[in-house]
Scaffold this active site. Structure first.
Site, short mmCIF file in Angstrom:
data_model
loop_
_atom_site.label_atom_id
_atom_site.label_comp_id
_atom_site.label_asym_id
_atom_site.label_seq_id
_atom_site.Cartn_x
_atom_site.Cartn_y
_atom_site.Cartn_z
N SER A 1 0.84 -1.19 0.01
CA SER A 1 0.01 0.05 -0.05
C SER A 1 0.78 1.32 -0.06
CB SER A 1 -0.95 0.08 1.10
OG SER A 1 -1.82 -1.08 1.29
N GLY B 1 -6.34 -5.21 -3.03
CA GLY B 1 -6.88 -4.54 -2.01
C GLY B 1 -5.85 -3.62 -1.53
N ASP B 2 -4.44 -3.99 -1.68
CA ASP B 2 -3.11 -3.08 -0.99
C ASP B 2 -3.23 -2.11 -1.89
OD1 ASP B 2 -2.94 -5.42 0.91
OD2 ASP B 2 -1.25 -5.99 -0.55
N ALA B 3 -3.45 -2.01 -3.20
CA ALA B 3 -3.20 -1.06 -4.23
C ALA B 3 -4.45 -0.10 -4.01
CB ALA B 3 -3.21 -1.59 -5.61
N GLY C 1 -3.54 2.08 -1.26
CA GLY C 1 -2.70 3.05 -1.66
C GLY C 1 -2.97 4.15 -2.42
#
Length: 339
Positions: A67, A294-296, A299
């Site tokens: 992220s 999901g992390d992106a 971020g």
């Protein structure tokens, strides 16, 4: 506006060992798709087997680190982001550090004697399942955070993001940062991260929930959270609302809950109201894998949030970033964003 060190992340830096595997492999190691778990003894041989039997990619990973790297990429301002976590004094650790610094993230790793943590990313039909062997990542200590050169990063930042996975490693570190954020009226955010966090680290999660200004998660995690708290609802909008209304440690900001649902709309609960935002749909043939999606999203969202943009813009940027990441292996991106 001064962006240097504005966003700080803390978490488990892991090297992703990613491969397209088959159903037999999943059955052998008792792995369910779209899940994220910590490795047990029965899983330990799988890392070697993946490397010998399948074509593997080694990609810098770890949820929070992903992220932060994506936020850094979206911002395109060197040193806007910082990150702390624990790696080993080995080749993987060196690669991880180089990767993060090349990405423009100011990393302050604690370096432990155990090997750098790894995460098996099992890809099948574009979906992913994660099995993390934390190793060195599990050795992060609050003492490292308290060192003047590291605490300086906390003092400098105005926004904090920590994945729920870090609750299994150093709840004391999380508490320290959360209390600082509340005292200084800064923005503290976390992620539900995985069903097992909501289920087996419920107490640790509840202890820090009052400090969260933003709660991120996906629909499966939200439903697990609801079940664990006896809410008896599977309705994601209702759950998002209830999480946003959970008591808060400081009354300055109302909590905002942001739940992604894969290809379905993003649910945002804010101030007693729920909104839905459609995502950018991707033709199936363009999907490489959902690892890091999901992390992106987080971020991209945070990159706009630190610029004090409206929530709708934050969601849009999150959707853009995850759309880019699912068309590439792991949490990787082209040189420049086109947002």
């Amino acid at each position: 506006m001064e962006y240097e060190g504005i966003l700080l992340g803390m978490g488990n830096p892991l090297l992703d060992i990613s491969a397209v595997i088959d159903q037999d492999f999943l059955n052998k190691y008792d792995i369910k798709m779209n899940n994220a778990i910590l490795a047990e003894d029965k899983h330990l041989p799988m890392y070697e087997e993946m490397t010998s039997k399948y074509t593997v990619d080694f990609i810098a990973g770890g949820a929070t680190q992903n992220s932060i790297r994506v936020a850094q990429w979206m911002l395109q301002i060197p040193g806007a982001t910082s990150y702390m976590g624990s790696i080993g004094k080995d080749k993987f650790g060196e690669e991880m550090k180089k990767n993060a610094l090349d990405a423009g993230v100011n990393v302050h790793y604690y370096e432990d004697e155990s090997p750098t943590g790894t995460c098996a990313v099992c890809v099948l039909d574009g979906e992913r399942s994660l099995v993390a062997n934390l190793s060195a990542a599990n050795c992060y200590k609050v003492d490292h955070l308290k060192r003047p050169e590291n605490w300086a990063l906390v003092e400098k930042a105005k926004y904090y993001y920590i994945a729920g996975f870090f609750l299994t490693v150093s709840p004391e570190s999380i508490q320290l940062v959360a209390e600082h954020a509340a005292a200084k009226n800064k923005v503290f955010s976390m992620n539900l991260s995985a069903p097992f966090i909501c289920e087996f680290f419920k107490d640790q999660q509840e202890k820090v929930l009052p400090y969260m200004d933003f709660v991120f998660g996906n629909e499966t995690e939200a439903r697990t959270f609801s079940r664990v708290h006896g809410w008896e609802t599977d309705n994601v909008e209702e759950i998002a609302l209830k999480i946003s209304q959970w008591p808060k440690a400081s009354g300055t900001r109302k909590r905002i809950t942001v739940i992604t649902q894969g290809a379905d709309p993003v649910v945002v609960a804010e101030d007693g109201k729920v909104k839905q935002f459609p995502v950018i749909l991707l033709p199936k043939e363009k999907l490489v894998d959902t690892n890091g999606a999901g992390d992106a999203f987080v971020g991209g969202f945070l990159a706009q949030l630190v610029q004090e943009k409206a929530i709708a813009d934050c969601v849009k940027a999150g959707c853009y970033a995850s759309n880019v990441i699912i068309q590439r292996p792991g949490c990787t991106y082209p040189e420049k964003p086109d947002f």
